[in-house]
Design a protein around this motif. Structure first.
Motif, PDB file in Angstrom:
ATOM      1  N   ASN A   1       0.860  -1.185   0.000  1.00  0.00           N
ATOM      2  CA  ASN A   1       0.000   0.000   0.000  1.00  0.00           C
ATOM      3  C   ASN A   1       0.891   1.228   0.000  1.00  0.00           C
ATOM      4  O   ASN A   1       1.841   1.322   0.782  1.00  0.00           O
ATOM      5  CB  ASN A   1      -0.918   0.018   1.229  1.00  0.00           C
ATOM      6  N   ARG A   2       0.570   2.160  -0.853  1.00  0.00           N
ATOM      7  CA  ARG A   2       1.296   3.413  -0.876  1.00  0.00           C
ATOM      8  C   ARG A   2       0.590   4.426   0.034  1.00  0.00           C
ATOM      9  O   ARG A   2      -0.627   4.329   0.280  1.00  0.00           O
ATOM     10  CB  ARG A   2       1.422   3.968  -2.291  1.00  0.00           C
ATOM     11  N   PRO A   3       1.345   5.362   0.568  1.00  0.00           N
ATOM     12  CA  PRO A   3       0.713   6.382   1.414  1.00  0.00           C
ATOM     13  C   PRO A   3      -0.374   7.135   0.643  1.00  0.00           C
ATOM     14  O   PRO A   3      -0.261   7.343  -0.572  1.00  0.00           O
ATOM     15  CB  PRO A   3       1.881   7.298   1.782  1.00  0.00           C
ATOM     16  N   LYS A   4      -1.389   7.546   1.344  1.00  0.00           N
ATOM     17  CA  LYS A   4      -2.507   8.266   0.704  1.00  0.00           C
ATOM     18  C   LYS A   4      -2.954   9.386   1.617  1.00  0.00           C
ATOM     19  O   LYS A   4      -3.158   9.186   2.817  1.00  0.00           O
ATOM     20  CB  LYS A   4      -3.669   7.308   0.425  1.00  0.00           C
ATOM     21  N   PHE A   5      -3.076  10.571   1.029  1.00  0.00           N
ATOM     22  CA  PHE A   5      -3.571  11.725   1.774  1.00  0.00           C
ATOM     23  C   PHE A   5      -5.100  11.673   1.795  1.00  0.00           C
ATOM     24  O   PHE A   5      -5.737  11.203   0.830  1.00  0.00           O
ATOM     25  CB  PHE A   5      -3.104  13.023   1.126  1.00  0.00           C
ATOM     26  N   PRO A   6      -5.712  12.137   2.861  1.00  0.00           N
ATOM     27  CA  PRO A   6      -7.181  12.090   2.947  1.00  0.00           C
ATOM     28  C   PRO A   6      -7.867  12.983   1.913  1.00  0.00           C
ATOM     29  O   PRO A   6      -9.012  12.755   1.580  1.00  0.00           O
ATOM     30  CB  PRO A   6      -7.468  12.541   4.381  1.00  0.00           C
ATOM     31  N   VAL A   7      -7.168  13.998   1.416  1.00  0.00           N
ATOM     32  CA  VAL A   7      -7.744  14.893   0.407  1.00  0.00           C
ATOM     33  C   VAL A   7      -6.728  15.048  -0.709  1.00  0.00           C
ATOM     34  O   VAL A   7      -5.522  14.887  -0.508  1.00  0.00           O
ATOM     35  CB  VAL A   7      -8.098  16.279   1.006  1.00  0.00           C
ATOM     36  N   ASP A   8      -7.231  15.356  -1.894  1.00  0.00           N
ATOM     37  CA  ASP A   8      -6.335  15.544  -3.039  1.00  0.00           C
ATOM     38  C   ASP A   8      -5.643  16.889  -3.005  1.00  0.00           C
ATOM     39  O   ASP A   8      -4.558  17.043  -3.571  1.00  0.00           O
ATOM     40  CB  ASP A   8      -7.115  15.399  -4.355  1.00  0.00           C
TER      41      ASP A   8
END
Length: 889
Positions: free
Chosen positions: A145-152
């Motif tokens: 899994n790659r890091p993901k921000f809650p908003v774009d």
């Protein structure tokens, strides 16, 4: 990792995970009844493909598979069995199913790292072998899994007066469902604009929070926002990245105050102007934003109250209108002091002077009708409008029949006011040439109507020019020449382009692009115009790069201009000189004149100027040879003799003019070609005074002696030929010499005793002229040497020697020496042969008998006195004993 695929129990690999068997009551017998369950533990990684071996339950329980009835294994949780694992009912082997196991889906609440477990109950059947086996499969995390921000897009607000090194938390941190160390490890910015940087802090719970740090002073009026990408990086190998757009909005601070565009205004007003007439409009500007830029207009306390009531000032727009009736009998001039107030600022001051023109009778009325868009007396017109574009119509009314009115225009600008065709009292205001926003943004015009009675009416107009994208960006330099040294580090700064666009707003914003002819190794920053080269350049590969740089504005349609950049790669001394050949070989005839050119060494250096200048020198043999540095010509200081030395090997060094200097070395072999410069040297006989005793009964065909000579030259120059050129004594043809070996043979019987002398010529085969030597070969025909003084007198006597044979020429080499017949006349010989044919056998028999007898006698005497002049089998000392010079007799 647990990864077995082979179905055979005897060949499966070692179990990677930990398995534990807990026995509570019964002994480990396959036939015993178990009262308590057993526990097996396995470990596998998530994401394994279907069919991956997990473990062998039967073998790990040490079951005896030879019993009857055979063991059966059953997985009661059918749903689990079909979703994640498959169980072989006969062997008890567990495999992953077609559905990959995702740890984050299977254990969504396992964020604390307690471990993700897939629990199974396995029944061992039939009844007589029944066991309940508890199987726990621990699912280990992988970096999937790659890091993901809650908003774009993350939006942050930073005040423009923020101090340097101030920190702002980026609240929207990235989330990585993987466990440590595969979780988020760090953050960084794609472009920090030289104004910001990122720092990462870890709280007590281990969570990382990025902090935005201001590194330079901010100014919202210079740049109101910064947009870049924030990158979250996890700890995998290779790491996985997550990105979001980071928008940094610079919030305004009230650091600017209002300013009037015009601090002094003059207004002329007729005394009979109707209420509500427009006098003037004040305009103040504050570069701040929002509430900090709000401006309110107000009269100064110096303006009397009744004056304020007469002239109404709009607090928001700054428009001054007539609010009452002017009493021309009491006042003809008003001075209005206007304040422009901003939040927390000292007010800006402007003065409006109102001049009242006294009107005796009612003036004519001027009615405007606007063609261009109008708002509160302000007209707008695009700068792209052509010349003679109509702006407004003006109609003069309330005119007496006998009254004449003249209308004209006051103010500067490309405008004119004139009667419209043949209509009376109709006037058209139009442009006289295209307008240019970049020169003038607005114009203030006054339409003045003057009656024949001297009455004047003024109508004020303000024309606002609307900007359009009619200007292309302009480079400061159309041709930019840049120099950079070769072998530069990557991302080297070359130059910065600057282009300006006179248009306003986005139409004047410029971005920089490379032309289609630009090599891919060059990169230009779209915003700053900084040109860099991404790789190391090599001048020897390419010295000059020429390509186009584009400056493009953001208007519609877009306009652009071009600049040419020439990048010249400067040379560095990074190439050694190189000889054209690895080594050189020159063939030179000996006795070549001194300082003559032996050969030329070609050498090159790929560098330029001083770095490519090459100097040649001889490392050895410089006392004999020298080399021309300019041409590379090799010369000998003196004439060379092959007989002294036939081969020379020289080491030549080429050194360039760089700093530090580079060099290379090559070997030059000089081979001397033989020249026929040495005549043959006769080694035997050693003297013309030597002689040899020859017995009178020596048989024809007997080898008497040999002339031996050598030649210092080589090849054909050293090939020697022998010939008899003169004789003294005896008959012609008595002796013959082998042209190749020099062996002298008796051809006829010696009938006379005495001294025989032969002059032998020894010639080489050199070209163009052969060289030769001569030697006298003396034979004394007698049984003994009884008087050596007599022989000496014969040797020293000067007597003519008849020429016996021709000199040996080249054409005779293959045929041998000239042969002389025993009888001078061939016909006589033929006649005698025919006559004696009948007696042939008798003659043959008699001749054989006589020859054998004489040969025995000759052999007996010859062994005592006859010796060859040249040693064949004996040593040279033995020969010298038989060959005695006259000087020793």
């Amino acid at each position: 990792m647990f990864n077995r695929r082979h179905p055979s129990l005897s060949k499966r690999g070692v179990i990677w995970g930990l398995w534990v068997i807990l026995l509570y009551t019964s002994p480990p017998s396959c036939f015993a009844n178990f009262s308590q369950a057993k526990l097996l533990i396995y470990k596998i990684k998530e994401g394994l493909p279907g069919g991956t071996f997990i473990g062998a339950i039967g073998e790990d329980l040490h079951l005896d598979f030879t019993v009857e009835p055979p063991f059966l294994f059953n997985l009661p949780q059918k749903k689990v069995n079909g979703q994640y694992v498959n169980l072989n009912s006969t062997t008890g082997q567990l495999y992953t199913s077609a559905t990959e196991i995702d740890r984050e889906t299977l254990c969504p609440d396992n964020s604390g790292g307690r471990g993700c477990v897939l629990s199974l109950d396995v029944f061992v059947l039939p009844q007589q072998h029944f066991q309940l086996v508890k199987v726990k499969i621990f699912i280990e995390d992988v970096n999937d899994n790659r890091p993901k921000f809650p908003v774009d897009e993350i939006c942050m607000s930073v005040p423009e007066n923020t101090h340097i090194n101030a920190r702002f938390a980026v609240e929207h941190s990235a989330v990585d469902p993987d466990l440590a160390p595969y979780g988020v490890q760090t953050y960084w910015l794609v472009n920090d604009f030289g104004m910001f940087t990122l720092d990462v802090e870890q709280n007590e719970g281990g969570e990382l929070t990025p902090f935005l740090i201001v590194t330079e002073a901010l100014d919202r009026e210079t740049q109101a926002e910064y947009i870049t990408d924030i990158i979250a990086e996890d700890g995998g190998t290779p790491p996985l990245l997550g990105a979001a757009t980071l928008k940094i909005v610079i919030t305004d601070v009230n650091d600017n105050c209002p300013k009037f565009k015009e601090s002094q205004m003059n207004v002329t007003l007729h005394g009979n102007t109707t209420k509500g007439g427009h006098l003037a409009r004040l305009h103040a500007f504050d570069p701040d934003l929002g509430a900090n830029a709000q401006i309110s207009y107000a009269y100064s306390e110096r303006v009397p109250r009744d004056t304020r009531s007469l002239f109404h000032l709009d607090r928001i727009t700054g428009v001054i209108k007539l609010a009452g009736k002017i009493d021309t009998g009491t006042a003809t001039f008003y001075k209005l002091t206007i304040l422009a107030n901003g939040p927390g600022c000292i007010p800006a001051v402007a003065t409006v002077s109102v001049h009242i023109i006294k009107v005796v009778t009612g003036p004519p009325a001027v009615i405007p009708r606007y063609i261009a868009p109008e708002n509160d007396g302000e007209l707008t017109i695009k700068e792209s409008e052509p010349a003679f574009s109509p702006i407004a119509f003006f109609t003069v009314k309330n005119i007496d029949i006998n009254q004449r009115v003249d209308c004209h225009l006051e103010g500067t600008g490309p405008f004119r006011l004139g009667p419209y065709q043949t209509l009376k009292n109709e006037y058209l205001l139009e442009t006289t040439e295209p307008l240019d926003y970049e020169k003038t943004q607005d114009y203030e015009l006054i339409v003045v109507a003057t009656s024949s009675q001297g009455l004047v009416i003024k109508t004020f107009l303000k024309v606002q020019v609307l900007d359009e994208n009619d200007n292309a960006p302009v480079f400061q330099q159309a041709l930019v020449e840049v120099s950079v040294e070769e072998n530069n580090p990557p991302n080297t700064f070359l130059t910065q382009f600057q282009a300006t666009d006179q248009d306003s707003e986005g139409r004047g914003e410029v971005i920089y692009l490379l032309g289609g002819d630009a090599p891919g190794i060059f990169v230009i920053d779209r915003v700053t115009g900084v040109l860099t080269v991404t790789t190391s350049l090599d001048r020897e590969e390419k010295e000059t790069y020429r390509f186009i740089v584009r400056a493009v504005d953001q208007g519609t349609p877009r306009r652009e201009s071009l600049a040419t950049v020439v990048v010249t790669v400067q040379d560095r001394n990074d190439n050694s000189p190189r000889f054209i050949d690895k080594d050189f070989t020159f063939f030179v005839p000996e006795n070549f004149p001194g300082y003559g050119e032996i050969g030329v060494l070609s050498v090159t250096d790929a560098d330029a100027e001083e770095n490519g200048w090459v100097a040649l020198s001889i490392l050895n043999g410089s006392d004999i040879f020298l080399i021309d540095t300019g041409r590379g010509a090799l010369r000998a200081k003196t004439s060379l003799d092959r007989e002294q030395q036939g081969t020379y090997q020289l080491w030549i060094e080429a050194v360039d003019g760089g700093e530090p200097a580079l060099s290379c070395v090559t070997m030059v072999t000089v081979l001397l070609l033989d020249v026929n410069d040495n005549p043959p040297i006769v080694l035997f006989p050693q003297s013309n005074q030597s002689y040899m005793l020859v017995l009178p009964n020596t048989l024809p065909g007997t080898s008497i002696t040999e002339v031996y000579a050598v030649d210092k030259d080589t090849g054909m120059n050293a090939v020697i030929a022998y010939s008899i050129i003169k004789r003294k004594g005896g008959e012609p043809g008595s002796f013959a010499i082998d042209p190749e070996t020099g062996n002298i043979t008796l051809k006829r019987e010696l009938s006379n005793r005495g001294l025989y002398s032969l002059l032998v010529k020894v010639t080489d085969h050199g070209q163009p002229e052969p060289l030769y030597s001569t030697v006298m070969v003396n034979f004394f025909v007698n049984e003994t040497v009884s008087n050596e003084s007599y022989i000496q007198s014969l040797l020293t006597r000067e007597a003519g020697i008849e020429v016996e044979e021709r000199p040996w020429f080249k054409g005779q080499m293959t045929q041998g020496p000239e042969r002389y017949e025993l009888f001078p006349c061939q016909p006589v010989l033929i006649a005698l042969s025919v006559t004696c044919l009948g007696l042939f056998f008798t003659v043959v028999t008699l001749t054989s008998y006589i020859c054998c007898k004489r040969f025995k006698k000759q052999r007996k005497k010859g062994s005592e006195v006859e010796r060859p002049l040249k040693k064949k089998n004996d040593s040279i000392q033995g020969v010298n004993r038989k060959l005695r010079p006259i000087s020793n007799i």
